[in-house]
Design a protein around this motif. Sequence first.
Motif, short mmCIF file in Angstrom:
data_model
loop_
_atom_site.label_atom_id
_atom_site.label_comp_id
_atom_site.label_asym_id
_atom_site.label_seq_id
_atom_site.Cartn_x
_atom_site.Cartn_y
_atom_site.Cartn_z
N UNK A 1 -23.53 -17.04 6.84
CA UNK A 1 -24.41 -16.12 6.11
C UNK A 1 -23.84 -15.76 4.73
N UNK A 2 -22.55 -15.47 4.67
CA UNK A 2 -21.89 -15.12 3.40
C UNK A 2 -20.49 -15.72 3.43
N UNK A 3 -20.29 -16.82 2.71
CA UNK A 3 -19.02 -17.54 2.70
C UNK A 3 -17.86 -16.60 2.37
N UNK A 4 -16.80 -16.66 3.19
CA UNK A 4 -15.63 -15.85 2.91
C UNK A 4 -14.98 -16.25 1.59
N UNK A 5 -15.01 -17.54 1.27
CA UNK A 5 -14.45 -17.98 0.00
C UNK A 5 -15.26 -17.42 -1.17
N UNK A 6 -16.59 -17.32 -1.02
CA UNK A 6 -17.43 -16.76 -2.07
C UNK A 6 -17.18 -15.25 -2.21
N UNK A 7 -16.96 -14.57 -1.09
CA UNK A 7 -16.63 -13.14 -1.15
C UNK A 7 -15.34 -12.95 -1.94
N UNK A 8 -14.33 -13.81 -1.68
CA UNK A 8 -13.05 -13.70 -2.39
C UNK A 8 -13.25 -13.94 -3.88
N UNK B 1 -9.09 -16.50 -0.36
CA UNK B 1 -8.03 -15.61 -0.86
C UNK B 1 -8.53 -14.16 -0.89
N UNK B 2 -8.80 -13.63 0.29
CA UNK B 2 -9.33 -12.28 0.41
C UNK B 2 -8.23 -11.24 0.25
N UNK B 3 -8.57 -10.11 -0.35
CA UNK B 3 -7.61 -9.02 -0.47
C UNK B 3 -7.41 -8.37 0.90
N UNK B 4 -6.31 -7.66 1.03
CA UNK B 4 -6.03 -6.96 2.29
C UNK B 4 -7.14 -5.96 2.61
N UNK B 5 -7.62 -5.26 1.60
CA UNK B 5 -8.68 -4.28 1.79
C UNK B 5 -9.95 -4.96 2.29
N UNK B 6 -10.28 -6.13 1.72
CA UNK B 6 -11.49 -6.83 2.14
C UNK B 6 -11.34 -7.35 3.56
N UNK B 7 -10.16 -7.89 3.91
CA UNK B 7 -9.93 -8.39 5.27
C UNK B 7 -10.07 -7.26 6.28
N UNK B 8 -9.52 -6.09 5.94
CA UNK B 8 -9.62 -4.93 6.84
C UNK B 8 -11.08 -4.56 7.07
N UNK B 9 -11.89 -4.59 5.99
CA UNK B 9 -13.30 -4.21 6.10
C UNK B 9 -14.06 -5.20 6.98
#
Length: 216
Positions: free
Chosen positions: A56-63, A20-28
């Motif tokens: 390397x860095x789970x997208x779910x963990x980033x979210x 569940x990444x934010x739009x800003x994070x997806x853009x980055x």
Amino acid sequence: MAVKPEQIKARLKVKYPKANLSTKRIDAIAAKLCLKPADDADDDAIDAVLETANDFMSFEEIAREDDRIRTLEANQKPKTEPAPSPAPAPDPDPSNPTPKPSEEAPAWAKKIQEDLEAIKSEKIIGSKTQTAQSIIDKSEILKGLKPEIKANWLKRIDLDSETSFEDQVAALETEYTELVQGVADSGDYAGRAPQGKPDAAKFSDAEAEKIVENIL
């Protein structure tokens, strides 16, 4: 060598729908990863880049980390109880070893991690500073100080101390009261202030500020 960021975004949503990444994070993320595949890369090639980054860095963990930062920003009230210790991390699965950043992670992946850590640190420091500033602003004893003097006293708050912000501000209030009382007792101002807090009738805001400025 690059693809459009929109292609990265589209495949990211398909392969990792639970992130569940934010739009800003997806853009980055898209801005960094779109430079990795070849110009004519198909979905499989793009997926391979996404998988490398996710290993390397789970997208779910980033979210989840972004959610924790947003929650921290929303909760400006100082904590009155120590936060519970985090649960120990589960033992790694030997069949799915985690890549070691220093040995296996590519430079661009390490840069993503560094950016995340920098953003996290900046957000936490900013949130703590706002909380300490709010407590100082609410102080009846310190309310007469100029903003620039308050800013100097704010720097004396230890944001990482185990002592609560309320207790640290209370110590500043006591110091301020004792300074004003000491000047009154020395006869620098007409009359003698009574014991305890400075007498507002004998000290104007300008006089109190002058006392504080002289000791900063």
